[in-house]
Design an enzyme around this catalytic site. Structure first.
Site, short mmCIF file in Angstrom:
data_model
loop_
_atom_site.label_atom_id
_atom_site.label_comp_id
_atom_site.label_asym_id
_atom_site.label_seq_id
_atom_site.Cartn_x
_atom_site.Cartn_y
_atom_site.Cartn_z
N HIS A 1 5.16 -5.82 -11.11
CA HIS A 1 5.03 -5.64 -9.67
C HIS A 1 4.09 -6.67 -9.05
O HIS A 1 4.13 -6.89 -7.84
CB HIS A 1 4.52 -4.22 -9.39
N SER B 1 6.36 -4.72 -1.50
CA SER B 1 6.18 -3.33 -1.85
C SER B 1 6.34 -2.45 -0.60
O SER B 1 7.40 -2.48 0.02
CB SER B 1 4.82 -3.14 -2.53
N TRP B 2 5.31 -1.70 -0.20
CA TRP B 2 5.40 -0.96 1.07
C TRP B 2 5.65 -1.92 2.23
O TRP B 2 6.34 -1.59 3.19
CB TRP B 2 4.12 -0.16 1.31
N GLY C 1 0.83 -1.20 0.00
CA GLY C 1 0.00 0.00 0.00
C GLY C 1 0.87 1.25 0.00
O GLY C 1 1.49 1.57 -1.00
#
Length: 322
Positions: free
Chosen positions: A291, A108-109, A41
């Protein structure tokens, strides 16, 4: 590969203070290798499909929705919602579940958060796996909202058209103002535009445009992007330098990076720089993957890393493109 999606054997809410309750679950093998999964996120929340990244015969999988995300309450809340609070929540959850040490896996985050948590609580970690690493600096944010336009110009133009012309060079500020405005129409327009831009960059090869979100899906996306705009406005309450420093301080722990070579959201150079920062770390390139963690090459790399860790307690010195 994707493993069978095991049903949680334990789930509930944990009060972490300041009005927040986080939703958590445990699945897989009760006496398996403890592993924490950190979603991306910021703002995305967990999903059952994420359990399938782990072999349920080997791992005790812990997942939770970060503050304001998913099923955590209050939904979409940005007050008392920052990176240090999330790191504290992780430790509170570990103590609540009586786990001594766990493998921390983030995407990711979630990879950013995994690095920052592990640097602060190295003794609580048996290893760290980071997929599609986001370095959380000005360069990453500038790339996502502007630089990546070079790769998807039509989709980027559609995204910018959702914003007033005078704000199109200050996208993060414009989005933060929109989601704090309370204006339902503005929020819904921004939500769909952001979702479509993220989708255009997040898949490789590009997929067709998604159908417009409605009802509960639209509300959930609005909460997601409210939190994400809050974090991005504050550069995730960290910096690129702090994230790379945190990774450098993981020396002595088994650490691996997985990254798609066609990742247009978080550029492959992020994983390369982090790998070069930490001598002894492993780097798995997912060739021709974007991604999306569920593309075949990414799934194969994740499974290779998790299988090796389960077998040996370390990650192999993988490369493929070093």
């Amino acid at each position: 590969m994707l493993h069978p999606v095991s049903e949680p054997y334990d789930k509930g809410w944990l009060d972490v203070g300041q009005g927040h309750r986080i939703r958590y679950e445990q699945s897989g093998r009760r006496d398996g290798i403890p592993a924490l999964y950190l979603h991306g996120g910021p703002g995305s929340g967990c999903s059952p499909r994420q359990r399938a990244l782990f072999n349920p015969a080997l791992y005790r999988v812990v997942m939770f929705d970060q503050r304001g995300c998913g099923l955590s309450t209050p939904a979409g809340e940005t007050r008392h919602n920052h990176t240090d609070a999330l790191i504290s929540d992780i430790e509170t959850l570990r103590a609540h579940l009586n786990i001594d040490r766990w493998l921390v896996f983030g995407g990711s985050w979630g990879a950013t958060l995994a690095a920052l948590y592990a640097a602060r609580h190295a003794g609580a970690c048996s290893g760290v796996l980071m997929r599609g690493l986001f370095l959380a600096g000005r360069a990453d944010i500038e790339w996502f909202f502007h630089g990546a336009a070079a790769l998807a110009p039509v989709a980027h133009e559609r995204f910018l058209q959702s914003l007033p012309a005078r704000w199109r060079r200050r996208v993060v500020e414009a989005l933060a103002r929109t989601f704090a405005s309370g204006d339902r129409q503005r929020i819904e327009t921004a939500t769909q535009a952001w979702r479509d831009w993220e989708h255009a960059l997040g898949t490789w090869p590009a997929h067709d445009t998604l159908p417009a979100p409605t009802g509960d899906e639209l509300a959930a996306l609005g909460n997601r992007y409210r939190i994400q705009s809050h974090y991005l406005q504050h550069r995730c309450f960290t910096s690129e330098a702090k994230v790379l420093d945190a990774i450098a301080r993981l020396r002595g722990l088994p650490v691996a990076f997985v990254h798609g070579t066609r990742d247009m959201v978080c550029r492959p150079q992020n994983a390369w720089r982090a790998h070069r920062t930490l001598s002894g770390s492993a780097l798995f390139w997912a060739h021709d993957a974007g991604h999306d963690p569920y593309q075949p090459a990414s799934l194969a790399a994740i499974d290779a890393a998790l299988s090796a860790f389960a077998r040996d307690g370390v990650f192999p010195a993988a490369s493929g493109m070093e």
